[in-house]
Every structure is written in C-alpha cells, then in structure tokens.
Design a protein around this motif. Structure first.
Motif, PDB file in Angstrom:
ATOM      1  N   THR A 216     -44.640  17.396 -23.501  1.00 57.42           N
ATOM      2  CA  THR A 216     -44.182  17.198 -22.117  1.00 57.42           C
ATOM      3  C   THR A 216     -45.218  16.337 -21.403  1.00 57.42           C
ATOM      4  O   THR A 216     -46.421  16.556 -21.578  1.00 57.42           O
TER       5      THR A 216
ATOM      6  N   THR B 176     -47.483  15.704 -19.040  1.00 55.85           N
ATOM      7  CA  THR B 176     -48.289  16.343 -18.000  1.00 55.85           C
ATOM      8  C   THR B 176     -49.740  15.912 -18.203  1.00 55.85           C
ATOM      9  O   THR B 176     -50.065  15.264 -19.194  1.00 55.85           O
TER      10      THR B 176
ATOM     11  N   SER C 188     -46.758  19.254 -13.750  1.00 59.15           N
ATOM     12  CA  SER C 188     -47.117  20.503 -14.443  1.00 59.15           C
ATOM     13  C   SER C 188     -45.880  21.355 -14.717  1.00 59.15           C
ATOM     14  O   SER C 188     -44.989  21.467 -13.857  1.00 59.15           O
TER      15      SER C 188
HETATM   16  P1  NAI Z   1     -51.281  20.751 -16.705  1.00 61.99           P
HETATM   17  O1  NAI Z   1     -52.499  19.959 -16.946  1.00 61.99           O
HETATM   18  O2  NAI Z   1     -50.426  20.388 -15.571  1.00 61.99           O
HETATM   19  O3  NAI Z   1     -51.657  22.325 -16.601  1.00 61.99           O
HETATM   20  C1  NAI Z   1     -52.804  22.891 -17.185  1.00 61.99           C
HETATM   21  C2  NAI Z   1     -53.418  23.777 -16.104  1.00 61.99           C
HETATM   22  O4  NAI Z   1     -54.520  24.561 -16.580  1.00 61.99           O
HETATM   23  C3  NAI Z   1     -53.954  22.941 -14.916  1.00 61.99           C
HETATM   24  O5  NAI Z   1     -53.305  23.345 -13.723  1.00 61.99           O
HETATM   25  C4  NAI Z   1     -55.424  23.301 -14.883  1.00 61.99           C
HETATM   26  O6  NAI Z   1     -56.004  23.236 -13.603  1.00 61.99           O
HETATM   27  C5  NAI Z   1     -55.384  24.712 -15.458  1.00 61.99           C
HETATM   28  N1  NAI Z   1     -56.715  25.180 -15.838  1.00 61.99           N
HETATM   29  C6  NAI Z   1     -57.610  24.563 -16.681  1.00 61.99           C
HETATM   30  N2  NAI Z   1     -58.740  25.291 -16.727  1.00 61.99           N
HETATM   31  C7  NAI Z   1     -58.565  26.392 -15.933  1.00 61.99           C
HETATM   32  C8  NAI Z   1     -59.381  27.500 -15.574  1.00 61.99           C
HETATM   33  N3  NAI Z   1     -60.627  27.644 -16.068  1.00 61.99           N
HETATM   34  N4  NAI Z   1     -58.874  28.439 -14.731  1.00 61.99           N
HETATM   35  C9  NAI Z   1     -57.633  28.314 -14.213  1.00 61.99           C
HETATM   36  N5  NAI Z   1     -56.801  27.284 -14.534  1.00 61.99           N
HETATM   37  C10 NAI Z   1     -57.272  26.335 -15.361  1.00 61.99           C
HETATM   38  O7  NAI Z   1     -50.447  20.647 -18.071  1.00 61.99           O
HETATM   39  P2  NAI Z   1     -49.194  21.472 -18.647  1.00 61.99           P
HETATM   40  O8  NAI Z   1     -48.681  20.659 -19.755  1.00 61.99           O
HETATM   41  O9  NAI Z   1     -48.290  21.866 -17.565  1.00 61.99           O
HETATM   42  O10 NAI Z   1     -49.907  22.736 -19.313  1.00 61.99           O
HETATM   43  C11 NAI Z   1     -49.470  24.053 -19.113  1.00 61.99           C
HETATM   44  C12 NAI Z   1     -49.444  24.823 -20.419  1.00 61.99           C
HETATM   45  O11 NAI Z   1     -48.414  24.302 -21.254  1.00 61.99           O
HETATM   46  C13 NAI Z   1     -50.756  24.720 -21.234  1.00 61.99           C
HETATM   47  O12 NAI Z   1     -51.015  25.974 -21.832  1.00 61.99           O
HETATM   48  C14 NAI Z   1     -50.370  23.701 -22.287  1.00 61.99           C
HETATM   49  O13 NAI Z   1     -51.174  23.795 -23.446  1.00 61.99           O
HETATM   50  C15 NAI Z   1     -48.933  24.139 -22.545  1.00 61.99           C
HETATM   51  N6  NAI Z   1     -48.118  23.177 -23.284  1.00 61.99           N
HETATM   52  C16 NAI Z   1     -48.051  21.871 -22.870  1.00 61.99           C
HETATM   53  C17 NAI Z   1     -47.343  20.948 -23.607  1.00 61.99           C
HETATM   54  C18 NAI Z   1     -47.324  19.502 -23.200  1.00 61.99           C
HETATM   55  O14 NAI Z   1     -46.980  18.654 -24.034  1.00 61.99           O
HETATM   56  N7  NAI Z   1     -47.642  19.181 -21.958  1.00 61.99           N
HETATM   57  C19 NAI Z   1     -46.581  21.331 -24.814  1.00 61.99           C
HETATM   58  C20 NAI Z   1     -46.671  22.731 -25.138  1.00 61.99           C
HETATM   59  C21 NAI Z   1     -47.433  23.612 -24.395  1.00 61.99           C
END
Ligand code: NAI
Length: 279
Positions: free
Chosen positions: A198, A200, A22
């Motif tokens: 990324t 994740t 993450s």
């Molecule tokens: P991740 O899956 O590790 O993190 C997403 C998080 O959102 C998880 O920890 C999940 O438990 C949490 N979540 C979902 N529903 C929830 C709720 N109702 N209440 C509280 N938490 C909740 O994935 P990542 O990639 O670290 O995502 C983090 C942010 O980065 C997101 O906004 C994602 O859209 C953004 N992002 C990710 C990219 C990628 O390619 N991985 C690229 C650009 C932005």
C-alpha cells in the motif's frame, strides 16, 4: 459504502495515522462513519507533522501522543482515553511499524543489531506492551477486538523487506499467543490483517516498493487491496459480526497469498524472455 452504524456505541484507540495515506487514517474515517468514538494516538515526533489534528477534526476525536515502546506512556494513554471517552474500550488498532535498518538502507546480511532491536520493539513487541498494559489496567470490554497490521514477508522471503520480516513474524506470534490469554480471561479477540503493498510512508520506504506493488497487483486476481478496503475489513473485525474470530492472521490481499503465477505475469515474463537461453 453506506454507514450501517456497525460500531455504534463502541469506543477505541487508533494507533498510527501519520497522514492521509496511512492505513490508520482510513480506518479512523470509516470507524467515525460507522458510529465509533475513539482517540487517535501516534509518537510525539509524528505529531509534529500536524496532519493528525486535521483527522481529529474530521472524526470529532482527540489526539494523545504515546511512543508505543514506552510502557509508562501507554499507561497514561489508556487512563486518559478512558477518562475522555467515559468508559472502557471495545477496539484497538495497532497500525505501527518502523525499521531503522530499512530507513538507512543497510544490507540484510550486515544488519545493525541495535537498529534491529528497535525494529522489533516498535513494530512487534509494542503490541505485547499494549496488550499487557490494557489487560493489567482492565481497559478492554468483554468481546472487545484488537487488530494489528502485518505483511506476508513474515511467512515468505521478500528479499528487500529486511528485518521488518522478523518483526512481522514476532507480531503474528504475539497475536496468536496473547489471543489465547486475553480470550480466556476476557473474551477479547486479537487478529492480524496481512495487507497488500500500500502506498504509504512506511510502505514506500522499503527498497523496490514499486516492484512489490505492481508484482502483487499483477499476481492477484482482484488486484491489490487499497487502504480504504483494508479499513472496511478492520471495521468488520471491530464489529459484533466477527465475535468468534481470534488468533488469526487474515490475508487481505486480493488473492495474492494463494497464487503461484498469473497469466499476466507469464505474458510479461515471456516478453522479456531470452530465446537463446539454454539452461
Ligand atoms: P505509515 O507510515 O502511515 O504508518 C506507520 C505508523 O507507525 C506512523 O504513523 C508512525 O508515526 C508510527 N510509529 C512509528 N514509530 C512509532 C512509535 N515508536 N510509537 C508510535 N507510533 C509509531 O504506514 P502504513 O503503511 O499505514 O503502516 C501501518 C501498518 O501497516 C504498519 O504496521 C505496516 O508495517 C503495515 N503494513 C503496511 C503495508 C504497506 O505496504 N504500506 C503492507 C502491509 C502491512
């Protein structure tokens, strides 16, 4: 990178560390290294995975569950965090996203609208809820900093990003509009970071993720920014060195957003080019 104690004395909440991939996980490690104290928060269902407790140990922090769509849970979280950290906060990371339509691979033209409302609530409106509760409860110190993570599909079409594209557009709009109100009242700054693809859980859940990832990598002069580099950027935005930056969508993508095509992609395209093609 060396610790310059850029966040010494600062307190915050980091939302969204699910596992070590993450982005929020890396932000927590860096924020700890830079001297910050913080609470880690995630949805109750995510805590069942348990990895976050390992991060809490590594960063000497506490974990408090909250579903970001529930205002009452955010109120309890902020109250408990101020009690645990003995004071108001200087930074918040919103690193949260989820789309049931993406999870269930529902085609964009046939979206399930109940799911779409969930996507918008979890991935975008939750930022408004956080900011609204924080402002009402006077949780954030003057010149505090809030950062949300977003993706360029908010601005351009990425065919398989589905309703997450709408969620990111709403998220970026909330950054601009709440940035005005919180800036006027408390000098709180609010920005979004538009991050490279990324690897994740949320990222790889998007159909065709590997193509997104390698296409962006080959397009960008610096290649894709990874989660650790993203964490470094978050730290600068939480620090006092960016006090006049607010209401911005900041690209952290190795140059991708300014590109049209790169020599690497031209070469790859030419390799599979059909010489008999006439259109
Ligand atoms: P991740 O899956 O590790 O993190 C997403 C998080 O959102 C998880 O920890 C999940 O438990 C949490 N979540 C979902 N529903 C929830 C709720 N109702 N209440 C509280 N938490 C909740 O994935 P990542 O990639 O670290 O995502 C983090 C942010 O980065 C997101 O906004 C994602 O859209 C953004 N992002 C990710 C990219 C990628 O390619 N991985 C690229 C650009 C932005």
């Amino acid at each position: 990178m060396n610790s310059h104690q850029l966040l010494k004395g600062k307190k915050g909440i980091i939302f969204g560390a699910l596992d070590e991939n993450s982005i929020a996980w890396q932000v927590a490690l860096k924020a700890h290294e830079q001297g910050a104290q913080f609470v880690l928060s995630n949805a109750p269902v995510a805590l069942r995975k348990k990895d976050i407790f390992q991060l809490a140990e590594l960063t000497n922090s506490q974990v408090i569950s909250a579903d970001v769509t529930q205002v009452s849970e955010l109120e309890d979280l902020f109250a408990e965090t101020m009690r645990l950290l003995d004071g108001k906060l200087d930074f918040i990371l919103h690193s949260v996203g989820m789309s049931p339509n993406v999870r269930k691979s529902i085609p964009y033209e046939d979206l399930n609208y109940d799911y779409m409302m969930k996507t918008l609530d979890v991935s975008a409106i939750s930022l408004h809820k956080m900011l609204s509760v924080a402002k009402r409860m006077d949780v954030i110190n003057d010149w505090g900093s809030v950062v949300a993570l977003t993706y360029i599909a908010s601005q351009r079409t990425f065919s398989s990003y589905s309703d997450m594209a709408q969620a990111k557009a709403v998220l970026e709009s909330i950054v601009r509009q709440f940035g005005y109100h919180y800036g006027r009242s408390n000098n709180v700054r609010i920005n979004s970071i538009s991050q490279s693809p990324t690897k994740t859980t949320a990222g790889t859940g998007v159909s065709g993720f590997n193509s997104f990832y390698y296409y962006a990598h080959d397009m960008s002069p610096l290649g894709n920014a990874d989660a650790m580099a993203c964490a470094d950027y978050c730290i600068t935005l939480f620090s006092d060195y960016t006090r006049m930056v607010t209401m911005q969508n900041l690209y952290h993508d190795g140059g991708f957003s300014s590109m049209g095509i790169s020599n690497k992609l031209i070469e790859q395209y030419e390799q599979c080019f059909d010489p008999t093609r006439e259109d």
